[in-house]
Design a protein around this motif. Structure first.
Motif, PDB file in Angstrom:
ATOM      1  N   ILE A 135       0.853  -1.199   0.000  1.00 43.72           N
ATOM      2  CA  ILE A 135       0.000   0.000   0.000  1.00 43.72           C
ATOM      3  C   ILE A 135       0.885   1.244   0.000  1.00 43.72           C
ATOM      4  O   ILE A 135       0.652   2.205  -0.740  1.00 43.72           O
ATOM      5  N   SER A 136       1.920   1.207   0.813  1.00 40.69           N
ATOM      6  CA  SER A 136       2.833   2.351   0.882  1.00 40.69           C
ATOM      7  C   SER A 136       3.557   2.545  -0.464  1.00 40.69           C
ATOM      8  O   SER A 136       3.708   3.670  -0.941  1.00 40.69           O
ATOM      9  N   GLN A 137       3.949   1.444  -1.074  1.00 39.90           N
ATOM     10  CA  GLN A 137       4.611   1.530  -2.398  1.00 39.90           C
ATOM     11  C   GLN A 137       3.657   2.128  -3.437  1.00 39.90           C
ATOM     12  O   GLN A 137       4.084   2.851  -4.333  1.00 39.90           O
ATOM     13  N   MET A 138       2.361   1.827  -3.327  1.00 38.87           N
ATOM     14  CA  MET A 138       1.377   2.353  -4.295  1.00 38.87           C
ATOM     15  C   MET A 138       1.191   3.845  -4.113  1.00 38.87           C
ATOM     16  O   MET A 138       1.060   4.588  -5.082  1.00 38.87           O
ATOM     17  N   ILE A 139       1.152   4.279  -2.844  1.00 34.45           N
ATOM     18  CA  ILE A 139       0.890   5.694  -2.554  1.00 34.45           C
ATOM     19  C   ILE A 139       2.154   6.538  -2.714  1.00 34.45           C
ATOM     20  O   ILE A 139       2.084   7.709  -3.066  1.00 34.45           O
ATOM     21  N   GLN A 140       3.298   5.941  -2.424  1.00 34.09           N
ATOM     22  CA  GLN A 140       4.584   6.657  -2.397  1.00 34.09           C
ATOM     23  C   GLN A 140       4.474   7.926  -1.549  1.00 34.09           C
ATOM     24  O   GLN A 140       4.637   9.051  -2.040  1.00 34.09           O
ATOM     25  N   PRO A 141       4.190   7.759  -0.264  1.00 34.95           N
ATOM     26  CA  PRO A 141       3.929   8.912   0.603  1.00 34.95           C
ATOM     27  C   PRO A 141       5.178   9.728   0.922  1.00 34.95           C
ATOM     28  O   PRO A 141       6.288   9.190   0.929  1.00 34.95           O
ATOM     29  N   GLU A 142       4.922  11.010   1.170  1.00 30.99           N
ATOM     30  CA  GLU A 142       6.000  11.861   1.705  1.00 30.99           C
ATOM     31  C   GLU A 142       5.958  11.857   3.226  1.00 30.99           C
ATOM     32  O   GLU A 142       6.966  12.016   3.884  1.00 30.99           O
TER      33      GLU A 142
END
Ligand code: SAM
Length: 218
Positions: free
Chosen positions: A58-65
């Motif tokens: 999920i984090s890889q999909m969003i690529q959050p800052e």
């Protein structure tokens, strides 16, 4: 109603099959998992292989800052979530218990994210108002009685189309009972009803492990 464990909620054969067809844990995650199993009486609280992989994906999909985690424990889920951070991105994680925070810190320092994970030790209810960030992704995994409060504190700081994930929303299957007993199970039941009724979010329940509420801010 009989008590369920996470493994009973998901058929053990299905769990085993899913694990064997998913990428294995990396070396450090495996170490956190094994260390926690051998040294911590509350080992069951650790997200584990499949849920950890989901958090990472999920984090890889969003690529959050900016990622916020409430409930660090020994650091397993934070290390999974950090894998999707944008270069220069930061993950803030909050842990109440100093002993667990120290264990997590040791693992963070050995990871490639040591400069990106900011660990806060103390009560999240006190620390959250001090964090002036805009969150792309939030993982709520601390004391169940405060879930509604965490949600109310955090949602205004989540960007539009940002995500919140809340763990243990089946509470070992106890929320399924006709009469829900116990402080924690009751709190989770109230949280689930509170989320279901809100019209300012999109939501769905992921039936993995002990259940995760996945929420998108509209
Ligand atoms: C279920 S564990 C977290 C597991 C971790 N996210 C993982 O997947 O490995 C919950 C953690 O929240 C911490 N906690 C409980 N109440 C808290 C609070 N008010 N503020 C911050 N942390 C809290 C507990 O000490 C515990 O380590």
């Amino acid at each position: 109603m009989p008590k369920f464990s996470f493994v009973d909620l998901i058929h053990p054969l299905v769990q085993k099959y899913a694990e064997s067809f998913s990428s294995p844990e990396d070396e450090l995650l495996r170490e956190v998992n094994v260390y926690t199993a051998q040294h911590h009486p509350e080992f069951h609280m650790l997200s584990g292989h499949l849920q950890g992989k989901l958090l990472e994906m999920i984090s890889q999909m969003i690529q959050p800052e900016r990622i916020l985690e409430i409930g660090t424990f020994t650091g397993y889920s934070a290390l999974c979530l950090a894998k999707g951070l944008k270069p220069g991105g930061k993950l803030h994680t909050i842990e109440l218990r100093e002993k667990d925070a120290a264990i997590a810190k040791g693992f963070f320092n050995r990871s490639s994210f040591s400069g990106q994970i900011i660990l806060h030790t103390g009560n999240a209810l006190n620390i959250l108002p001090e964090l002036r960030e805009t969150w792309d992704l939030v993982f709520v995994d601390a004391d169940k009685v405060s879930y509604i409060e965490y949600f109310k504190l955090v949602l205004p700081q989540v960007r539009q189309n940002g995500f919140i994930l809340a763990d243990n929303i089946f509470f070992h299957g106890e929320v399924l009972a006709s009469e829900v007993k116990g402080k924690n199970a009751k709190s989770i039941k109230e949280f689930n009803e509170f989320i279901r009724e809100r019209r300012d979010i999109d939501k769905m329940i992921i039936t993995l492990r002990d259940g995760l509420y996945l929420v998108r801010k509209l």
